[in-house]
Scaffold this motif. Structure first.
Motif, short mmCIF file in Angstrom:
data_model
loop_
_atom_site.label_atom_id
_atom_site.label_comp_id
_atom_site.label_asym_id
_atom_site.label_seq_id
_atom_site.Cartn_x
_atom_site.Cartn_y
_atom_site.Cartn_z
N ILE A 39 0.83 -0.65 0.19
CA ILE A 39 -0.32 -0.16 -0.14
C ILE A 39 1.14 0.88 -0.18
O ILE A 39 0.74 1.94 -0.58
N GLU A 40 2.17 1.32 1.09
CA GLU A 40 3.15 2.74 0.96
C GLU A 40 3.16 2.86 -0.71
O GLU A 40 3.71 3.99 -0.51
N LEU A 41 4.12 1.62 -1.21
CA LEU A 41 4.51 1.53 -2.70
C LEU A 41 3.41 1.86 -4.01
O LEU A 41 4.55 2.13 -4.37
N ASP B 159 8.52 -5.12 -8.34
CA ASP B 159 8.58 -3.46 -8.65
C ASP B 159 9.39 -3.45 -8.27
O ASP B 159 10.78 -4.44 -7.83
N GLY B 160 10.32 -2.34 -8.05
CA GLY B 160 12.20 -2.02 -8.02
C GLY B 160 12.05 -1.95 -6.96
O GLY B 160 13.46 -1.67 -6.43
N ASP B 161 11.33 -2.29 -5.35
CA ASP B 161 11.94 -2.63 -4.58
C ASP B 161 11.38 -3.85 -3.85
O ASP B 161 12.94 -4.19 -3.07
N TYR B 162 10.81 -4.63 -4.12
CA TYR B 162 10.92 -6.25 -3.73
C TYR B 162 11.13 -6.85 -4.75
O TYR B 162 11.13 -7.75 -4.82
N ASP C 156 1.92 -3.23 -14.05
CA ASP C 156 2.51 -1.95 -14.17
C ASP C 156 3.07 -1.40 -13.74
O ASP C 156 4.40 -1.07 -13.24
N ARG C 157 3.74 -0.80 -14.92
CA ARG C 157 5.04 -0.38 -15.33
C ARG C 157 5.96 0.53 -15.10
O ARG C 157 6.73 0.41 -15.03
N ASP C 158 4.80 1.93 -14.31
CA ASP C 158 5.26 2.46 -13.93
C ASP C 158 6.16 1.90 -12.57
O ASP C 158 7.31 2.28 -11.95
N LYS C 159 6.20 1.02 -11.91
CA LYS C 159 6.85 0.32 -10.92
C LYS C 159 7.55 -0.42 -11.08
O LYS C 159 8.83 -0.61 -10.37
N ILE C 160 8.32 -0.28 -12.29
CA ILE C 160 9.10 -1.67 -12.67
C ILE C 160 11.16 -0.98 -12.43
O ILE C 160 11.60 -1.22 -11.41
N PRO C 161 10.96 0.36 -12.87
CA PRO C 161 12.60 1.00 -12.24
C PRO C 161 12.78 0.67 -10.37
O PRO C 161 11.59 1.07 -10.41
N CYS C 162 14.05 0.66 -10.46
CA CYS C 162 14.49 0.77 -9.54
C CYS C 162 14.81 2.53 -9.01
O CYS C 162 16.06 2.65 -8.99
N ARG C 163 14.12 2.96 -8.08
CA ARG C 163 14.22 4.04 -8.21
C ARG C 163 15.82 4.60 -6.02
O ARG C 163 15.49 5.62 -6.00
N SER C 164 15.34 3.61 -5.57
CA SER C 164 16.16 3.87 -3.84
C SER C 164 17.37 3.58 -5.04
O SER C 164 18.06 3.23 -5.59
N LEU C 165 18.17 4.44 -4.65
CA LEU C 165 19.54 4.49 -4.80
C LEU C 165 20.19 5.03 -3.20
O LEU C 165 19.85 5.65 -2.67
#
Ligand code: NAD
Ligand code: USQ
Length: 391
Positions: free
Chosen positions: A40-42, A240-243, A375-384
């Motif tokens: 839910i958060e992500l 998704d990019g986090d999990y 959801d393609r928008d959730k694919i990139p890894c945004r945690s740097l």
């Protein structure tokens, strides 16, 4: 055997609960649904449509799998509920999956770092303290990670937990000893697993708590024979990019025609295991517990090592997917060798599922079947966590 599964609603915990129930153990799940809350958060969700836990447990009963108990509380916070449960159920063993397990999530911000340390360290410590306070002899089987070792081994096979060392004494003689393999974690999440190791070593030495620590590689795949029995039992599949972990991400990306996101050169080598082998390994660990007084048992729970670029090429060969070398958001070695000793689980009878056996069916049975949910928008890894990206 009566077994409590902490984190039994998660990706590894749910199929393990079903597998242990299917082979005749009396299973009780504890979970606080923090993983579902992270979705839910992500604003992300499992590629597969997972059911609420109540529906999962009803479905398992209806397909003839039997009764699995459920207790909802936070293992890291609700100490007296945990202690009460141990006193009520008097389990033979506890499988501990109840930790925040994504390295990128643990590196998103100071909030996520503190949450991961608080949650993981307190969950493990509460468990050990409650076992001691209950006065029971309960075998703990913990899901640790290959990442406690770091991934650079200078050409040496990573041993199963302990390293034989030879030190020079002041008088010039040599002393031999075995120590925990030096830790070299690569994220706050992986660091919590190294802290767990020290907690296990202390409670094992001081209170003779029997512990098996499974240093697991990256899990791939989705289903086990039990989760395939009814769609309401389906396991989660994170992309998704986090999990999302690397191989499942590549499989999903191939299924939707998204170029495979290889970080850097793809020279990183990692250890892998299929989810069907995860559940068997946990069963093997439970059914072969350490003796009273034995030091913490450590098994390397992995079956294959691969360079990421080779994995990407393999998936590309099977599916025609393009490969995209993207900037690496992580602070990690661009290339490494990885050789791992995994004899102990093989000696207990593990017969591994190989990548070659399972990859294509995973693409077609799961990734393609549920690709409409992506959801393609959730694919990139945004945690740097490279210096340039640090918050
Ligand atoms: P997951 O996030 O899907 O499952 C963890 C479960 O534990 C979730 O259901 C979550 O709600 C629950 N949980 C977390 N903190 C809790 C708490 N304080 N109290 C009660 N419940 C809590 O993760 P997973 O992939 O199933 O991983 C399980 C374990 O295996 C983790 O400890 C992880 O470090 C380890 N592991 C996973 C992988 C992998 O590739 N998935 C690889 C190696 C090791
Ligand atoms: N990677 C890519 N492309 C992607 C995603 C990841 O190249 O799209 C790379 C990462 O940079 C890293 C490697 O793949 O080099 C592995 O990343 P991952 O997310 O698959 O796995 P990791 O962060 O190591 O964590 C996972 C689980 C964790 C477990 C660990 C086992 O989430 O719970 O402990 O695997 S191990 O890797 O052996 O330490």
């Amino acid at each position: 055997m009566r077994v409590i599964i902490l984190g039994g609603d998660g990706f590894c915990g749910w199929p393990t609960a079903l597998h242990l129930s299917a082979v005749g153990h009396d299973v009780h799940i504890v979970d606080n649904f923090s993983r579902r809350h992270a979705d839910i958060e992500l604003e992300a969700s499992s590629l597969t449509p997972i059911s609420p836990l109540g529906t999962r447990l009803t479905a398992w009963r209806e397909v003839g799998g039997g009764e699995i108990g459920f207790h909802r509380f936070d293992v890291a916070v609700d100490y007296y509920q945990l202690l009460g449960l141990l006193n009520d159920l008097r389990p033979d063993a506890i499988v501990h999956f109840a930790e925040q397990r994504a390295a990128p999530y643990s590196m998103k911000s100071s909030y996520h770092k503190r949450y991961t340390v608080n949650n993981n360290t307190n969950a493990t410590h509460n468990l050990l303290a409650a076992i001691v306070e209950s006065g029971q002899d309960i075998h703990v089987t913990h899901l640790g990670t290959m990442g406690v070792y770091g991934y650079g081994t200078a050409g040496v096979k990573i041993p199963e937990g302990y390293l034989r060392v030879r030190m020079e004494a002041e008088d010039g003689t040599h002393v031999e000893s075995e120590i925990l393999y030096p830790t070299n974690p690569g994220s706050v999440y992986h660091t919590t697993k190294t802290l767990d190791q020290l907690l296990f070593a202390f409670y094992n030495k001081n209170d003779e708590v029997r512990v098996t620590d499974l240093h697991q590689g990256i899990v791939w795949g989705t289903q086990t024979p039990e989760t395939s029995r009814d769609e309401r039992l389906i396991n989660r599949f994170d992309y998704d990019g986090d999990y999302g972990t690397v191989l499942n991400r590549f499989l999903m990306q191939a299924a939707i025609g998204y170029p495979l996101t290889v970080h850097g050169t793809g020279g990183q080598t990692r250890a892998f295991i299929h989810i069907r082998d995860t559940v068997r390994c946990v069963q093997l660990a439970l059914e072969n517990p350490p003796r009273g007084g034995e030091r913490v048992r450590i098994f390397n729970q992995m079956t294959e090592t691969h360079r990421l670029i080779d994995l990407a090429k393999l998936v590309s060969r099977l599916t025609g997917a393009e490969i995209n070398l993207v900037d690496n958001p992580r602070n990690e070695a661009a290339e490494n060798d990885l050789r791992v000793d995994n004899r102990r689980l093989l000696d207990l009878g593990l017969d591994p599922v190989t990548l070659e056996d399972g990859l294509l069916s995973e693409v077609t049975d799961i990734a393609q079947k549920y690709s409409y949910r992506c959801d393609r928008d959730k694919i990139p890894c945004r945690s740097l966590w490279t210096r340039r990206g640090r918050a």
